[in-house]
Design a protein around this motif. Structure first.
Motif, mmCIF file in Angstrom:
data_model
loop_
_atom_site.group_PDB
_atom_site.id
_atom_site.type_symbol
_atom_site.label_atom_id
_atom_site.label_comp_id
_atom_site.label_asym_id
_atom_site.label_seq_id
_atom_site.Cartn_x
_atom_site.Cartn_y
_atom_site.Cartn_z
ATOM 1 N N LEU A 277 0.840 -1.192 0.000
ATOM 2 C CA LEU A 277 0.000 0.000 0.000
ATOM 3 C C LEU A 277 0.873 1.239 0.000
ATOM 4 O O LEU A 277 1.926 1.270 0.633
ATOM 5 N N GLN A 278 0.446 2.247 -0.740
ATOM 6 C CA GLN A 278 1.197 3.508 -0.831
ATOM 7 C C GLN A 278 2.652 3.236 -1.270
ATOM 8 O O GLN A 278 3.605 3.722 -0.654
ATOM 9 N N PHE A 279 2.810 2.431 -2.335
ATOM 10 C CA PHE A 279 4.140 1.983 -2.750
ATOM 11 C C PHE A 279 5.095 3.127 -3.068
ATOM 12 O O PHE A 279 6.308 2.972 -2.931
ATOM 13 N N ARG A 280 4.586 4.279 -3.492
ATOM 14 C CA ARG A 280 5.470 5.401 -3.846
ATOM 15 C C ARG A 280 6.256 5.922 -2.651
ATOM 16 O O ARG A 280 7.291 6.565 -2.810
ATOM 17 N N LYS A 281 5.770 5.645 -1.449
ATOM 18 C CA LYS A 281 6.481 6.074 -0.243
ATOM 19 C C LYS A 281 7.708 5.206 0.036
ATOM 20 O O LYS A 281 8.574 5.594 0.812
ATOM 21 N N ASP A 282 7.761 4.015 -0.595
ATOM 22 C CA ASP A 282 8.890 3.099 -0.388
ATOM 23 C C ASP A 282 9.020 2.198 -1.621
ATOM 24 O O ASP A 282 8.753 1.003 -1.562
ATOM 25 N N ILE A 283 9.429 2.766 -2.741
ATOM 26 C CA ILE A 283 9.530 2.004 -3.988
ATOM 27 C C ILE A 283 10.463 0.797 -3.844
ATOM 28 O O ILE A 283 10.167 -0.274 -4.374
ATOM 29 N N PRO A 284 11.578 0.874 -3.106
ATOM 30 C CA PRO A 284 12.415 -0.319 -2.929
ATOM 31 C C PRO A 284 11.692 -1.498 -2.260
ATOM 32 O O PRO A 284 12.148 -2.630 -2.334
ATOM 33 N N ALA A 285 10.539 -1.240 -1.621
ATOM 34 C CA ALA A 285 9.766 -2.329 -1.022
ATOM 35 C C ALA A 285 9.324 -3.342 -2.075
ATOM 36 O O ALA A 285 9.168 -4.527 -1.768
ATOM 37 N N GLN B 187 7.611 -23.375 -4.362
ATOM 38 C CA GLN B 187 6.546 -23.767 -5.283
ATOM 39 C C GLN B 187 6.443 -22.868 -6.514
ATOM 40 O O GLN B 187 5.616 -23.131 -7.378
ATOM 41 N N ILE B 188 7.277 -21.829 -6.618
ATOM 42 C CA ILE B 188 7.136 -20.945 -7.769
ATOM 43 C C ILE B 188 7.541 -21.659 -9.055
ATOM 44 O O ILE B 188 8.374 -22.562 -9.060
ATOM 45 N N ASP B 189 6.939 -21.224 -10.140
ATOM 46 C CA ASP B 189 7.241 -21.747 -11.470
ATOM 47 C C ASP B 189 8.596 -21.174 -11.896
ATOM 48 O O ASP B 189 8.736 -19.954 -12.032
ATOM 49 N N PRO B 190 9.598 -22.027 -12.108
ATOM 50 C CA PRO B 190 10.933 -21.509 -12.448
ATOM 51 C C PRO B 190 10.974 -20.808 -13.802
ATOM 52 O O PRO B 190 11.907 -20.062 -14.083
ATOM 53 N N ASP B 191 9.964 -21.015 -14.640
ATOM 54 C CA ASP B 191 9.921 -20.366 -15.953
ATOM 55 C C ASP B 191 9.020 -19.136 -15.958
ATOM 56 O O ASP B 191 8.725 -18.583 -17.006
ATOM 57 N N SER B 192 8.567 -18.722 -14.793
ATOM 58 C CA SER B 192 7.638 -17.604 -14.703
ATOM 59 C C SER B 192 8.389 -16.284 -14.618
ATOM 60 O O SER B 192 9.560 -16.187 -14.977
ATOM 61 N N PHE B 193 7.730 -15.267 -14.093
ATOM 62 C CA PHE B 193 8.252 -13.908 -14.038
ATOM 63 C C PHE B 193 7.657 -13.236 -12.815
ATOM 64 O O PHE B 193 6.736 -13.754 -12.187
ATOM 65 N N CYS B 194 8.195 -12.092 -12.476
ATOM 66 C CA CYS B 194 7.634 -11.281 -11.398
ATOM 67 C C CYS B 194 6.576 -10.376 -12.004
ATOM 68 O O CYS B 194 6.791 -9.772 -13.054
ATOM 69 N N LEU B 195 5.432 -10.290 -11.341
ATOM 70 C CA LEU B 195 4.293 -9.539 -11.859
ATOM 71 C C LEU B 195 3.853 -8.502 -10.840
ATOM 72 O O LEU B 195 3.555 -8.843 -9.691
ATOM 73 N N GLU B 196 3.831 -7.251 -11.255
ATOM 74 C CA GLU B 196 3.302 -6.157 -10.434
ATOM 75 C C GLU B 196 1.959 -5.770 -11.032
ATOM 76 O O GLU B 196 1.888 -5.459 -12.222
ATOM 77 N N TRP B 197 0.899 -5.789 -10.246
ATOM 78 C CA TRP B 197 -0.404 -5.323 -10.709
ATOM 79 C C TRP B 197 -0.706 -4.018 -9.983
ATOM 80 O O TRP B 197 -0.902 -4.016 -8.772
ATOM 81 N N TYR B 198 -0.702 -2.924 -10.720
ATOM 82 C CA TYR B 198 -1.004 -1.610 -10.161
ATOM 83 C C TYR B 198 -2.516 -1.439 -10.176
ATOM 84 O O TYR B 198 -3.087 -0.930 -11.137
ATOM 85 N N TYR B 199 -3.182 -1.906 -9.118
ATOM 86 C CA TYR B 199 -4.648 -1.943 -9.134
ATOM 87 C C TYR B 199 -5.285 -0.615 -8.815
ATOM 88 O O TYR B 199 -6.505 -0.458 -8.942
ATOM 89 N N ASN B 200 -4.510 0.378 -8.460
ATOM 90 C CA ASN B 200 -4.943 1.770 -8.417
ATOM 91 C C ASN B 200 -3.675 2.620 -8.459
ATOM 92 O O ASN B 200 -2.580 2.085 -8.617
ATOM 93 N N MET B 201 -3.818 3.898 -8.319
ATOM 94 C CA MET B 201 -2.663 4.790 -8.467
ATOM 95 C C MET B 201 -1.692 4.754 -7.288
ATOM 96 O O MET B 201 -0.590 5.271 -7.382
ATOM 97 N N ASP B 202 -2.083 4.127 -6.189
ATOM 98 C CA ASP B 202 -1.258 4.151 -4.981
ATOM 99 C C ASP B 202 -0.759 2.787 -4.511
ATOM 100 O O ASP B 202 0.188 2.719 -3.737
ATOM 101 N N ASP B 203 -1.417 1.725 -4.956
ATOM 102 C CA ASP B 203 -1.150 0.403 -4.395
ATOM 103 C C ASP B 203 -0.790 -0.597 -5.495
ATOM 104 O O ASP B 203 -1.269 -0.498 -6.623
#
Length: 138
Positions: free
Chosen positions: A89-97, A110-126
Motif C-alpha cells: 500500500l502507498q508503494f510510492r512512499k517506499d519504492i524499494p519495497a 513452489q514458484i514456477d521456475p519459468d515464470s516472471f515477477c508480476l506487479e499489478w497496479y490496481y490503483n494509483m497508490d497500491d
C-alpha cells in the motif's frame, strides 16, 4: 504471503524498459502516453532475469476490445493460474519495497521456475506483487 488466482489469461500490450531499474519509470510513462490511466484497464509491471544479473522489465497494459494502438507494440499473455504474492500500500512512499517483496516471494519453493515477477497496479497508490506457482502446486 497470500495465494491469488488469475482465472483467465490476460492479453497485454507491453513496452520494454531500456534498463532496470533506471528505465522503469520511462517505460511506464511511454505506456501511459498510449494508454492513459483508466479505472477500466489493468496496468502491470513484468520482470524476469536475462542472465548475468541483468533484469528485463516491461510496463504493460491490459488489452481491451476496441484498442487500436497507433504504433507497433509488443504483446504478451499473463497466464492464468495460481500466484503467490502480497500487496504494498502507498508503494510510492517506499519504492524499494517492491524489490524486497520479490526477493522474499522468489524464495517460495513452489514458484514456477519459468515464470516472471508480476506487479499489478490496481490503483494509483497500491500494487500487488506476485509470482506464478508451478502448475503441480495449483
Amino acid at each position: 504471503m497470500e495465494k491469488y488466482t488469475i482465472e483467465n489469461d490476460i492479453p497485454c500490450y507491453r513496452i520494454k524498459a531500456s534498463s532496470f531499474p533506471e528505465g522503469v519509470l520511462a517505460a511506464h510513462q511511454q505506456l501511459h502516453a498510449i494508454f492513459p490511466y483508466s479505472a477500466g484497464r489493468k496496468y502491470y509491471g513484468i520482470s524476469r532475469p536475462e542472465g548475468k544479473g541483468v533484469i528485463a522489465y516491461w510496463a504493460a497494459a491490459e488489452q481491451l476490445p476496441g484498442d487500436a494502438p497507433g504504433e507497433t507494440i509488443d504483446t504478451f499473455i499473463i497466464p492464468k493460474g495460481q500466484y503467490t504474492g502480497t500487496d504494498i500500500l502507498q508503494f510510492r512512499k517506499d519504492i524499494p519495497a517492491i524489490g524486497r517483496t520479490f526477493q522474499l516471494l522468489l524464495t517460495d519453493p513452489q514458484i514456477d521456475p519459468d515464470s516472471f515477477c508480476l506487479e499489478w497496479y490496481y490503483n494509483m497508490d497500491d500494487v500487488r506483487c506476485m509470482v506464478r506457482l508451478s502448475s503441480v502446486s495449483v
